[in-house]
Design an enzyme around this catalytic site. Structure first.
Site, PDB file in Angstrom:
ATOM      1  N   LYS A 144       0.818  -1.221   0.000  1.00 38.51           N
ATOM      2  CA  LYS A 144       0.000   0.000   0.000  1.00 38.51           C
ATOM      3  C   LYS A 144       0.847   1.264   0.000  1.00 38.51           C
ATOM      4  CE  LYS A 144      -0.520   0.060   5.036  1.00 38.51           C
ATOM      5  NZ  LYS A 144      -1.486   0.001   6.165  1.00 38.51           N
ATOM      6  N   GLY A 145       2.102   1.168   0.445  1.00 34.96           N
ATOM      7  CA  GLY A 145       2.995   2.311   0.421  1.00 34.96           C
ATOM      8  C   GLY A 145       2.593   3.405   1.383  1.00 34.96           C
TER       9      GLY A 145
END
Length: 262
Positions: A144-145
């Site tokens: 998801k960063g």
């Protein structure tokens, strides 16, 4: 009605930026206005406020003013101080070595790997030593960063392994060899008493002792890490605040490609 204190018509203000004498900007160009915050181990009273002002004076600020003071507990007080910074810096004499001049997107990085390396690359990351924080390594590695930037796990041409926190340097190296890693990424959030410097130096020493230093593209990141510090310690690059997976991936794949073709 306004007294005219901030009227550009009633007061002479600098309006031109001089890159040889850059000062903080508060309300107008070159006014040197700064805001400083700190905590003193003192009770919240008039004497501690005066102590805060004197500290600001000894820092070189002119006309310091305590604009906020708040008790943290009975013996500690938090202060916000305004003041005028009278010195300046020559911006033209400042030279910083940037990690990347052009940042590739996730899609561009995947395409770059396909065209230049021809296989998936392996990235192993961890918060090593006694550091129990994972926010930094997760922001770079997790699918998801962070802040709209996908992490390395989402990249098609990168096999990313996030080992988590409190990973001993010895175990980190062992796992990197086992996974045939191309890139090692070390995250250091805890920096008290320069423990991050000691830990990162220890990792370099272990890699060199085992003859493995040149086997990996070695990267590090954290709130008090920059590229200059990283390279001084023996790393290939360092990434500080405001850097994302895009920055790390771009440097990693380009450096790996350069080594393969050298």
């Amino acid at each position: 009605m306004s007294s005219g204190l901030y009227s550009m018509e009633k007061k002479e203000f600098d309006k031109v930026l001089d890159l040889e004498r850059v000062k903080p900007y508060g309300d107008t160009m070159n006014d040197g206005k700064v805001q400083l915050s700190f905590t003193l181990p003192l009770k919240n009273n008039e004497r501690s406020a005066e102590a805060a002002k004197q500290i600001a004076l000894k820092m070189g600020l002119e006309e310091p003013s305590v604009v906020m003071q708040q008790s943290l507990d009975e013996e500690f007080t938090f202060f916000v101080v305004y003041g005028n910074f009278v010195q300046s810096v020559n911006y033209n004499e400042i030279h910083v070595e940037a990690v990347n001049s052009e940042i590739l997107s996730m899609e561009e990085t995947d395409e770059y790997i396909k065209e230049n390396i021809g296989r998936k690359i392996v990235v192993v990351g961890a918060s090593t030593g006694t550091d129990a924080h994972t926010v930094g390594i997760d922001a770079i590695m997790n699918m998801k960063g962070y802040a709209g930037h996908y992490g390395l796990e989402r990249y098609e041409m990168i096999d990313a392994y996030n080992l988590g926190s409190q990973v001993a340097n010895e175990d980190f190296i062992k796992k990197a060899v086992e996974l045939e890693a191309d890139v090692l990424l070390v995250s250091q959030t805890v920096t008290q008493k320069n423990v991050h410097i000691q830990n990162m130096t220890h990792l370099i020493e272990l890699l060199e002792a085992e003859g493995l230093r040149d086997r990996f593209v070695l990267l590090c990141g954290g709130p008090r890490i920059n590229n200059e510090i990283a390279k001084e310690l023996g790393y290939d690059a360092g990434f500080g605040p405001g850097r994302f997976a895009d920055d790390v991936a771009t440097f990693a794949v380009k450096t790996l490609n350069d080594r393969m073709n050298s």
